[in-house]
Scaffold this active site. Structure first.
Site: not given
Ligand SMILES: [Zn+2]
Length: 227
Positions: A99-100, A103
């Site tokens: 998830h990171e 980003h």
């Molecule tokens: Zn996030």
């Protein structure tokens, strides 16, 4: 925040609060569950970050930070900041790291909702406390232009919370795609676990947006009932 207690406030505050509590419980429950499930490939969160960088060609710095679920991507210095719990070899760990990294990809590709959100940060920082202050002052002093300015200033907070939703959901979608395409998670039940961990996290952002929006509606309802 107000000098008297308004019972209708509960009407606006309660749904958001309940949703937030439910989302937090879902995060804790799913995280605790899948932090105990090791990845069948044996890959850890820290290794997954390396695999993602090799696969996508996107290099970013990696910092190890204390705590649990304190992970974040810092666009200012292009670093993935991974918590102690995320560098381990569990399904939950690799899901959070993916998830990171999602980003980081958004940042590298100039993902529009992320750029918009970044652009309004100064207005949000100010509006989050100046807005309610101006609103209360305006209402108490019957200076309704001032109260209205407070509502507008606070609205930036709501816009920010709503823009956060596509940013967070898209980061999870990118992360899950990476976990599949790199073969880090191969078993369907592992992917399901990663999806649950990230889905619960997304729910906390939905709750935050609902709380900000309901607060704004509460200000508007007081404004409509003025005098
Ligand atoms: Zn996030």
């Amino acid at each position: 925040m107000f000098y008297y207690f308004d019972p209708t406030y509960m009407l606006f505050a309660l749904p958001g609060l309940l949703l937030a509590l439910w989302a937090q419980a879902a995060v804790r429950g799913n995280y605790a569950r899948y932090a105990r499930v090791p990845t069948s490939t044996g890959i850890t969160g820290a290794q997954a970050a390396q695999v993602f960088m090799e696969r996508t060609g996107l290099r970013c710095g990696i910092n190890h930070i204390p705590g649990m679920l304190t992970d974040f991507y810092n666009p200012a210095n292009k670093t993935l900041n991974l918590s102690q719990s995320s560098v381990q070899g569990s399904v939950a760990s690799v899901a959070v790291v993916a998830h990171e990294f999602g980003h980081a990809l958004q940042d590298a590709q100039g993902y529009l909702p992320m750029r918009l959100r970044g652009a309004i940060v100064p207005a949000v920082t100010l509006g989050a406390w100046v807005g309610p202050l101006l609103f209360v002052l305006g209402m108490v002093l019957s200076m309704y232009n001032l109260a209205w300015a407070g509502i507008i200033a606070y609205a930036a907070t709501v816009v920010f919370a709503i823009l956060t939703l596509p940013v967070e959901i898209n980061a999870s979608r990118r992360g899950l795609q990476l976990l599949t395409s790199t073969g880090i998670l191969v078993d369907p039940s592992e992917l399901e676990g990663a999806r649950k961990v990230l889905g619960a996290a997304a729910l906390t952002y939905v709750a935050a947006a609902a709380q900000a929006l309901l607060q704004l509606l509460y200000f508007l309802s007081l404004f409509a009932r003025r005098r």
